[in-house]
Write a protein that holds these residues in place. Structure first.
Motif, PDB file in Angstrom:
ATOM      1  N   PHE A  24       2.841   2.216  28.150  1.00 31.84           N
ATOM      2  CA  PHE A  24       3.201   1.650  26.162  1.00 31.84           C
ATOM      3  C   PHE A  24       3.935   0.623  26.401  1.00 31.84           C
ATOM      4  N   ASP A  25       4.908   0.184  27.070  1.00 37.35           N
ATOM      5  CA  ASP A  25       6.518  -0.211  26.873  1.00 37.35           C
ATOM      6  C   ASP A  25       6.064  -1.463  27.047  1.00 37.35           C
ATOM      7  N   PHE A  53       3.208  -3.795  26.225  1.00 38.65           N
ATOM      8  CA  PHE A  53       3.158  -4.345  25.064  1.00 38.65           C
ATOM      9  C   PHE A  53       4.431  -5.567  24.911  1.00 38.65           C
ATOM     10  N   ARG A 102       0.130  -7.721  21.336  1.00 43.09           N
ATOM     11  CA  ARG A 102      -1.544  -6.788  21.179  1.00 43.09           C
ATOM     12  C   ARG A 102      -3.220  -7.599  21.253  1.00 43.09           C
ATOM     13  N   GLN A 128      -4.612  -3.118  26.394  1.00 41.52           N
ATOM     14  CA  GLN A 128      -4.252  -2.406  24.847  1.00 41.52           C
ATOM     15  C   GLN A 128      -4.077  -1.015  25.812  1.00 41.52           C
ATOM     16  N   MET A 185      -0.619   1.990  22.765  1.00 41.26           N
ATOM     17  CA  MET A 185      -0.916   1.633  22.131  1.00 41.26           C
ATOM     18  C   MET A 185      -1.980   1.381  20.714  1.00 41.26           C
ATOM     19  N   ASP A 219      -0.678   1.388  17.011  1.00 41.16           N
ATOM     20  CA  ASP A 219      -0.883   1.030  16.511  1.00 41.16           C
ATOM     21  C   ASP A 219      -1.472   0.902  14.761  1.00 41.16           C
TER      22      ASP A 219
END
Length: 312
Positions: free
Chosen positions: A226-227, A230, A235, A240, A244, A248
């Motif tokens: 994720f991090d 991101f 985005r 993605q 994520m 969202d």
């Protein structure tokens, strides 16, 4: 007694893992409201039970489920390509650290520095490297917009992730290498085995249990990425992932859809972990050690009987 000693841990895991998991599964069967009821024309308030509608929207790409397959394939690609390259580089790093007789501490520290850097800091650093006027474009001598939509954005995520996490596999593989007795290598040298033959026939099979567990851990970690994408890409659809996508949906207060994404990712991770454990034989719970102890206990009475019967 063993069950009583384990009971506090089981209760803690049930509270911090089991309860949120059950709550997420239940939330995934609901819609967070705010939609117009087709029969009354009134905006629905609160959570509405919709059954498997959120999952159907995710797999068909309808409504709030748009973008699921893009995130799914991105997650799979980052996992397969990233972990494969990390495994090769990690084994190479472990061999270098194991053979570095001079300046051993400096070599190991240099290799492990990327793993020690927080992921967000690492992503910001690579964001500067992949800037239009950054050092990456200067090294390759061309202008590449790394942080825009396209395959170059996915390559940027893979490069940053491999740079950071390959040392993790190298560290665990090094621990496995240090358990191999040097007499095995000496015997292979006496038999005339070369370095390549020694690596494939001795080093790799003996270090395989540790390496499989390291790869399993990295697979599970990469699937929850994720991090890094991101912070590095924002985005962008090219970067993605499923995590994520769930975040969202949650930011739009669509908690039912976010929970559905999370449960699909959870099932995907469980499936991959099951396949790795079954196909590659990862001994993550020490089952092989317990089986060996059971075999020794079963054979011990017979050995004692034989020994006692042979005594004068």
């Amino acid at each position: 007694m063993a069950n009583l000693l384990l009971l506090p841990t089981v209760i803690l895991l049930a509270l911090v893992v089991g309860f949120p998991l059950v709550l997420s599964a239940w939330q995934s069967l609901h819609s967070s409201g705010g939609e117009i009821d087709p029969t009354t024309g009134i905006i629905q308030q609160g959570d509405q039970f919709v059954g498997l509608e959120n999952y159907a929207d995710a797999f068909t790409g309808a409504g709030a489920g748009a973008g699921f397959w893009n995130a799914f394939w991105n997650t799979t690609m980052f996992t397969v390509v990233g972990v494969s390259v990390e495994t090769v580089l990690g084994v190479a790093m472990a061999l270098i650290m194991a053979k570095a007789l001079r300046a051993t501490g400096m070599v190991r520290a240099t290799i492990l520095v990327p793993w020690a850097i927080p992921t967000v800091v690492s992503a910001l650093m690579w964001q500067l490297i992949f800037d239009a006027n950054g050092i990456a474009n200067r090294l390759i001598g061309t202008q590449v917009l790394w942080t825009t939509e396209g395959i170059q954005a996915q390559a940027a995520v893979l490069i940053a992730d491999i740079w950071k996490t390959a040392p993790f596999i190298g560290l665990l593989t090094l621990a496995g290498l240090q358990t191999i007795d040097n007499q095995v290598y000496e015997a292979a040298k006496v038999d005339g085995a070369g370095r390549w033959h020694t690596f494939w026939r001795i080093t790799l099979p003996l270090v395989r249990p540790v390496l499989v567990v390291a790869v399993l851990f990295r697979l599970l970690d990469a699937m929850r990425m994720f991090d890094l994408p991101f912070v590095l890409l924002g985005r962008l659809a090219s970067g993605q992932t499923l995590s994520m996508l769930a975040a969202d949906a949650a930011s739009r207060t669509d908690y039912g859809m976010a929970s559905a994404y999370s449960m699909v990712l959870f099932a995907y991770i469980c499936l991959v972990a099951f396949l790795v454990i079954k196909l590659l034989g990862a001994d993550v719970i020490g089952e092989q050690g317990r089986e060996g102890r059971r075999r020794r206990r079963r054979s011990a009475p017979g050995l004692r009987t034989t020994t006692e019967g042979s005594m004068p």
